[in-house]
Design a protein around this motif. Structure first.
Motif, PDB file in Angstrom:
ATOM      1  N   MET A  69       0.841  -1.206   0.000  1.00 32.43           N
ATOM      2  CA  MET A  69       0.000   0.000   0.000  1.00 32.43           C
ATOM      3  C   MET A  69       0.876   1.257   0.000  1.00 32.43           C
ATOM      4  N   HIS A  70       2.003   1.169   0.686  1.00 31.48           N
ATOM      5  CA  HIS A  70       2.940   2.293   0.724  1.00 31.48           C
ATOM      6  C   HIS A  70       3.428   2.622  -0.689  1.00 31.48           C
ATOM      7  N   ASP A  71       3.681   1.573  -1.468  1.00 30.43           N
ATOM      8  CA  ASP A  71       4.120   1.794  -2.856  1.00 30.43           C
ATOM      9  C   ASP A  71       3.031   2.507  -3.659  1.00 30.43           C
ATOM     10  N   VAL A  72       1.773   2.174  -3.375  1.00 28.70           N
ATOM     11  CA  VAL A  72       0.666   2.806  -4.097  1.00 28.70           C
ATOM     12  C   VAL A  72       0.661   4.313  -3.845  1.00 28.70           C
ATOM     13  N   GLN A  73       1.044   4.703  -2.619  1.00 25.31           N
ATOM     14  CA  GLN A  73       1.060   6.135  -2.291  1.00 25.31           C
ATOM     15  C   GLN A  73       2.051   6.919  -3.139  1.00 25.31           C
ATOM     16  N   ARG A  74       3.026   6.214  -3.686  1.00 20.70           N
ATOM     17  CA  ARG A  74       4.035   6.915  -4.495  1.00 20.70           C
ATOM     18  C   ARG A  74       3.631   6.981  -5.960  1.00 20.70           C
ATOM     19  N   ARG A  75       2.506   6.328  -6.297  1.00 15.92           N
ATOM     20  CA  ARG A  75       2.076   6.333  -7.694  1.00 15.92           C
ATOM     21  C   ARG A  75       1.339   7.628  -8.040  1.00 15.92           C
ATOM     22  N   GLU A  76       1.281   7.883  -9.338  1.00 15.38           N
ATOM     23  CA  GLU A  76       0.503   9.031  -9.786  1.00 15.38           C
ATOM     24  C   GLU A  76      -0.983   8.801  -9.503  1.00 15.38           C
ATOM     25  N   VAL A  77      -1.462   7.586  -9.799  1.00  9.45           N
ATOM     26  CA  VAL A  77      -2.856   7.234  -9.511  1.00  9.45           C
ATOM     27  C   VAL A  77      -2.886   6.466  -8.189  1.00  9.45           C
ATOM     28  N   LYS A  78      -3.321   7.142  -7.127  1.00 10.71           N
ATOM     29  CA  LYS A  78      -3.307   6.519  -5.799  1.00 10.71           C
ATOM     30  C   LYS A  78      -4.665   5.883  -5.536  1.00 10.71           C
ATOM     31  N   LYS A  79      -4.980   4.871  -6.290  1.00 16.46           N
ATOM     32  CA  LYS A  79      -6.325   4.317  -6.169  1.00 16.46           C
ATOM     33  C   LYS A  79      -6.277   2.832  -6.484  1.00 16.46           C
ATOM     34  N   LEU A  80      -6.926   2.055  -5.638  1.00 12.75           N
ATOM     35  CA  LEU A  80      -7.071   0.625  -5.876  1.00 12.75           C
ATOM     36  C   LEU A  80      -8.555   0.296  -5.792  1.00 12.75           C
ATOM     37  N   PRO A  81      -9.011  -0.670  -6.579  1.00  7.75           N
ATOM     38  CA  PRO A  81     -10.452  -0.936  -6.592  1.00  7.75           C
ATOM     39  C   PRO A  81     -10.909  -1.940  -5.530  1.00  7.75           C
ATOM     40  N   TRP A 135      -8.554   5.664  -1.025  1.00 10.36           N
ATOM     41  CA  TRP A 135      -7.564   5.078  -1.943  1.00 10.36           C
ATOM     42  C   TRP A 135      -7.864   3.614  -2.234  1.00 10.36           C
ATOM     43  N   LEU A 136      -8.695   2.998  -1.392  1.00 10.23           N
ATOM     44  CA  LEU A 136      -9.132   1.619  -1.684  1.00 10.23           C
ATOM     45  C   LEU A 136     -10.502   1.616  -2.374  1.00 10.23           C
ATOM     46  N   SER A 137     -10.983   2.786  -2.757  1.00 12.85           N
ATOM     47  CA  SER A 137     -12.250   2.953  -3.483  1.00 12.85           C
ATOM     48  C   SER A 137     -13.487   2.711  -2.636  1.00 12.85           C
ATOM     49  N   ALA A 138     -13.357   2.681  -1.320  1.00 18.81           N
ATOM     50  CA  ALA A 138     -14.552   2.604  -0.468  1.00 18.81           C
ATOM     51  C   ALA A 138     -15.201   3.987  -0.424  1.00 18.81           C
ATOM     52  N   ASP A 139     -16.502   4.006  -0.203  1.00 18.67           N
ATOM     53  CA  ASP A 139     -17.170   5.288   0.042  1.00 18.67           C
ATOM     54  C   ASP A 139     -16.962   5.611   1.512  1.00 18.67           C
ATOM     55  N   THR A 140     -16.353   6.741   1.791  1.00 18.45           N
ATOM     56  CA  THR A 140     -16.084   7.084   3.190  1.00 18.45           C
ATOM     57  C   THR A 140     -16.798   8.381   3.555  1.00 18.45           C
ATOM     58  N   ILE A 141     -17.370   8.370   4.729  1.00 18.83           N
ATOM     59  CA  ILE A 141     -18.056   9.568   5.239  1.00 18.83           C
ATOM     60  C   ILE A 141     -17.493   9.868   6.616  1.00 18.83           C
ATOM     61  N   ASN A 142     -17.217  11.129   6.866  1.00 18.76           N
ATOM     62  CA  ASN A 142     -16.739  11.538   8.189  1.00 18.76           C
ATOM     63  C   ASN A 142     -17.874  12.164   8.976  1.00 18.76           C
ATOM     64  N   LEU A 143     -18.072  11.687  10.178  1.00 19.81           N
ATOM     65  CA  LEU A 143     -19.056  12.308  11.064  1.00 19.81           C
ATOM     66  C   LEU A 143     -18.359  12.670  12.362  1.00 19.81           C
ATOM     67  N   ALA A 144     -18.598  13.869  12.835  1.00 15.47           N
ATOM     68  CA  ALA A 144     -18.008  14.311  14.099  1.00 15.47           C
ATOM     69  C   ALA A 144     -19.090  14.327  15.165  1.00 15.47           C
ATOM     70  N   GLY A 145     -18.684  14.109  16.393  1.00 12.59           N
ATOM     71  CA  GLY A 145     -19.641  14.163  17.493  1.00 12.59           C
ATOM     72  C   GLY A 145     -20.289  15.527  17.576  1.00 12.59           C
ATOM     73  N   LYS A 146     -19.409  16.548  17.502  1.00 15.33           N
ATOM     74  CA  LYS A 146     -19.940  17.912  17.530  1.00 15.33           C
ATOM     75  C   LYS A 146     -20.698  18.173  16.231  1.00 15.33           C
ATOM     76  N   GLY A 147     -21.860  18.704  16.323  1.00 20.06           N
ATOM     77  CA  GLY A 147     -22.633  19.005  15.125  1.00 20.06           C
ATOM     78  C   GLY A 147     -23.478  17.848  14.662  1.00 20.06           C
ATOM     79  N   SER A 148     -23.375  16.697  15.331  1.00 16.68           N
ATOM     80  CA  SER A 148     -24.223  15.563  14.966  1.00 16.68           C
ATOM     81  C   SER A 148     -25.325  15.421  16.013  1.00 16.68           C
ATOM     82  N   SER A 149     -26.161  14.389  15.824  1.00 15.67           N
ATOM     83  CA  SER A 149     -27.256  14.175  16.767  1.00 15.67           C
ATOM     84  C   SER A 149     -26.755  13.899  18.179  1.00 15.67           C
ATOM     85  N   ALA A 150     -25.500  13.447  18.276  1.00 14.75           N
ATOM     86  CA  ALA A 150     -24.948  13.183  19.600  1.00 14.75           C
ATOM     87  C   ALA A 150     -24.944  14.452  20.443  1.00 14.75           C
TER      88      ALA A 150
END
Lengths: 203, 311
Positions: B26-38, B66-81
């Motif tokens: 995975m470290h090698d992938v970071q050095r590539r121009e296209v940093k993406k794996l399916p 970079w692994l092509s997953a859909d990622t969403i960030n949620l923070a405690g502050k500003g959420s229903s919590a």
């Protein structure tokens, strides 16, 4: 620690089935493939050989050696792992990827020859083409395989074939190479295929 | 590997070696121009951070992307919590959206273990209170292995606010299992209570004298003084802490130029680590950050890519 493990002779190399290529047959096939590659490419200019791990890498190096003997040119050799590009990742336990190594000059504008041991469903080659697209843009991509056993599931055809080996789906084709298994031979055995492709066999 | 990564104890040494080998690729992938794996296409990873974080959250986000997953960030502050919703309701609501993995940071020790019992998807502990931070331990060990070759018989010294450090708790277990000799150094007020029994069973040593330990180190890891977790006075002044336990310019000279310096960040420059040490040639601090993405890619891949991974 993070280097690839040293090749370990495959203990599962039971003397089952019959030998379809022995060491001399494999050597002749690789010599012929090397000459075919040179003829098709009109020399060794701009060539890059990328072996598909595990056994394709050893074969790519052997082809490069033969090209060097014939043309006196050192063709760049690398390895192209396709694990992370497979379309059946979720059908098997997650496997660790093997090493991908692109020669220092890269692959842009080159003729890449993908080298693998067995061509079967064609899915490995499809994955390899996807992997290649993430590494650069070669002018042309060709495919060299030691054994083509048929049963294609995708429209894939090899440019250079060591041996066409018509086989039944229930049979196994096992490639053993000195680099990974301690000796050279190709066997075919009449045995139901396990859920996962055995070593040395295209999936 | 298990379905979840909640603690370094969830991992066998074989698991750790597999994760490191994959991380190197995975470290090698970071050095590539296209940093993406399916590899994780079609998978969804939610980063649920109830505590502030920059590097861990963005590291997990990049790893997923970079692994092509859909990622969403949620923070405690500003959420229903922040509206009073319980942790259980928050995670069950999110898990019901069909996610494959929850990456959770929470101020309560054990929160991630609790969440793992509530949901069907994979749970990754991205730091729970003062308990554990397994991916930080993995990336620290991975970074040191890359620099030192092996941790077998290497003397690793961890220095700082051990009482409040989940990094320390995860690290001593993992480094010891990888063959390192670990010494932890802290002022008595920041040495966790009951550490004697723990160190005896886990095989690490304790010291209150940094100057005595430092010359024998093969690598030194400075830990942050976590003032936000301190309810009382653990040391008289910042100056006094630095004199006793900071990696100062003088101590850097004692250390020499070959011994790598780590810090999980964020750093309190001038308190636990001098700028000279943080920016020294042997500092691995930025390398830890880039290794972090590779290690988290490796973790997400092995948790989510294969058969039996949560869907």
């Amino acid at each position: 620690m993070c280097a690839q493990p040293a090749p370990v002779p495959d203990q599962s190399a039971d003397p089952i089935g019959r030998v379809v290529l022995d060491a001399r047959d494999i050597a002749r096939a690789l010599t012929r493939i090397s000459h075919e590659i040179l003829e098709r490419n009109k020399g060794a200019d701009n060539l890059v050989l990328l072996g598909i791990p595990t056994r394709g890498v050893g074969l790519a190096h052997r082809i490069a050696e033969r090209i060097a003997e014939t043309e006196g040119v050192a063709v760049p050799v690398g390895s192209l792992d396709i694990t992370l590009y497979r379309d059946d990742l979720r059908r098997h336990p997650a496997r660790g990827p093997q090493h991908t190594e692109v020669p220092p000059g890269g692959i842009d504008g080159t003729t890449v020859v993908l080298v693998d041991d067995v061509l079967y469903s064609g899915r490995t080659v499809r994955a390899a083409l996807d992997a290649l697209a993430d590494l650069g843009r070669p002018d042309a991509v060709r495919l060299a395989v030691l054994v083509d056993r048929g049963h294609r599931e995708l429209p894939v055809r090899a440019d250079h074939v060591g041996k066409n080996l018509p086989s039944a789906r229930s049979e196994r084709v096992m490639v053993r190479l000195a680099e990974t298994d301690g000796h050279d031979e190709v066997r075919i055995a009449d045995r139901p295929e396990p859920a996962t492709a055995p070593k040395g066999e295209d999936a | 590997m298990n379905k979840h990564l909640l603690s370094v104890d969830d991992l066998t040494i074989d698991d750790v070696n597999t994760l490191f080998t994959t991380a190197a690729e995975m470290h090698d992938v970071q050095r590539r121009e296209v940093k993406k794996l399916p590899a994780l296409r079609g998978r969804t990873v939610i980063n649920l951070f109830f505590e502030d974080s920059t590097r861990t959250r963005s590291s997990f986000e990049l790893a997923g992307k970079w692994l092509s997953a859909d990622t969403i960030n949620l923070a405690g502050k500003g959420s229903s919590a922040s509206k009073g919703e319980s942790l259980r309701d928050t995670v069950l609501t999110i898990a019901s959206m069909g996610v494959d993995a929850l990456v959770i940071r929470h101020s309560a020790s054990g929160a991630c273990h609790q969440v793992a019992e509530w949901v069907d998807c994979s749970v990754v502990n991205a730091g729970d209170g003062t308990h554990e931070h397994p991916t930080q331990a993995l990336l620290d060990a991975y970074t040191l292995v890359r620099r030192l070759g092996t941790l077998e018989d290497k003397h690793i010294v961890l220095v700082g606010d051990l009482t409040h450090s989940r990094v320390f708790r995860s690290n001593v277990g993992l480094l010891g299992r990888l063959g390192a000799r670990v010494t932890v150094v802290a002022p008595p007020t920041l040495m966790p209570s009951g550490v004697e029994a723990w160190s005896a069973s886990a095989g690490f040593e304790t010291s209150y004298d940094l100057d005595e330990v430092l010359p024998k180190a093969d690598a030194v890891m400075m830990l942050r003084v976590q003032r936000e977790r301190m309810s009382g006075g653990f040391f008289p002044t910042a100056r006094e802490y630095t004199v006793g336990y900071g990696l100062t310019r003088d101590r850097l000279a004692v250390l020499g130029e070959e011994v790598p310096i780590c810090h999980p960040g964020p750093m309190n420059r001038g308190l636990e680590i001098a700028a000279d040490a943080a920016d020294a040639a042997q500092s691995l601090i930025l390398e830890q950050v880039s290794s972090g993405v590779a290690v988290r890619m490796s973790v997400l891949y092995h948790l989510l890519a294969g058969e039996g991974a949560s869907a």
